[in-house]
Design a protein around this motif. Sequence first.
Motif, PDB file in Angstrom:
ATOM      1  N   LYS A 111     130.777  78.398  45.142  1.00  0.00           N
ATOM      2  CA  LYS A 111     129.409  78.131  44.709  1.00  0.00           C
ATOM      3  C   LYS A 111     128.838  79.319  43.951  1.00  0.00           C
ATOM      4  O   LYS A 111     128.088  79.162  42.976  1.00  0.00           O
ATOM      5  CB  LYS A 111     128.530  77.798  45.922  1.00  0.00           C
ATOM      6  CG  LYS A 111     127.120  77.368  45.555  1.00  0.00           C
ATOM      7  CD  LYS A 111     126.320  76.978  46.773  1.00  0.00           C
ATOM      8  CE  LYS A 111     126.768  75.634  47.332  1.00  0.00           C
ATOM      9  NZ  LYS A 111     125.887  75.174  48.428  1.00  0.00           N
ATOM     10  N   SER A 115     127.556  78.097  40.321  1.00  0.00           N
ATOM     11  CA  SER A 115     126.130  77.766  40.323  1.00  0.00           C
ATOM     12  C   SER A 115     125.346  78.815  39.530  1.00  0.00           C
ATOM     13  O   SER A 115     125.918  79.789  39.024  1.00  0.00           O
ATOM     14  CB  SER A 115     125.604  77.680  41.761  1.00  0.00           C
ATOM     15  OG  SER A 115     125.815  78.915  42.443  1.00  0.00           O
ATOM     16  N   GLU A 119     120.355  79.578  43.710  1.00  0.00           N
ATOM     17  CA  GLU A 119     121.500  79.062  44.459  1.00  0.00           C
ATOM     18  C   GLU A 119     122.686  80.012  44.370  1.00  0.00           C
ATOM     19  O   GLU A 119     123.367  80.266  45.378  1.00  0.00           O
ATOM     20  CB  GLU A 119     121.898  77.686  43.915  1.00  0.00           C
ATOM     21  CG  GLU A 119     123.006  77.016  44.719  1.00  0.00           C
ATOM     22  CD  GLU A 119     123.401  75.654  44.168  1.00  0.00           C
ATOM     23  OE1 GLU A 119     124.050  74.893  44.898  1.00  0.00           O
ATOM     24  OE2 GLU A 119     123.061  75.360  43.001  1.00  0.00           O
TER      25      GLU A 119
END
Length: 234
Positions: A111, A115, A119
Amino acid sequence: MAEVKLFGARVSPFSCRIEVALKLKGVEYEFIDEDLHKKSPLLLKYNPVHKKVPVLVHNGKPICESLVILEYIDETWEEGPSLLPKDPYERAMVRFWAKFLDEKCLPPMWKACWSIGEEQEKAKEESTELLKFLEGKFSGKKFFGGDNIGMVDIVANFISYWFIIVQELVGLQVLTKEKFPKLGEWIDEYLNSDIIKENFPPRDKLTAIFQARFEAAAAAGGGGGGGSGGGASK
């Protein structure tokens, strides 16, 4: 002679886990390179639940999920180095850290790569805290389990190679030798092992694949392509 087939993808860290284990054990096998965007009928037959690679087929019987396959290989072929220790407590600890890598480390680390904005910052912070646990696993050892490559090292291959490539592409400073010197030493030791160098996909090939995915995501207005080394793998 036992028939061993591996349905996988050359760019997948999960498939590479199985190839490394088979090579360490000296097991001959046939590799079936799957197109993850157009999976073969045989793959769907052998893994109807998850429909993912890798799948090991031994004498016609399929075994799915890379952590399960690694234990199966270790228990089935006694030749070569053991991937898990014999002591029950130590085996339990290996299983614990293998699950820790897959379930705790992998999601936030990817992530952080794929991202943007808040986030991404949260994922970077979480990844850094989790990597501190791994850094603390080393105390005068070359590998997670001692002087030889074991199951935890094999499971952690996404950290040593795939994640390093992607974080360089996106300009992250999550896993660096300055922050994590012991992990850095492990990465060097692991990647310089002959068995690893022979079975990991070329760095330029992975870089090109990820670069194309970033460009596609940017063109679509998204923050990244997600996935882990080619997608649809575990």
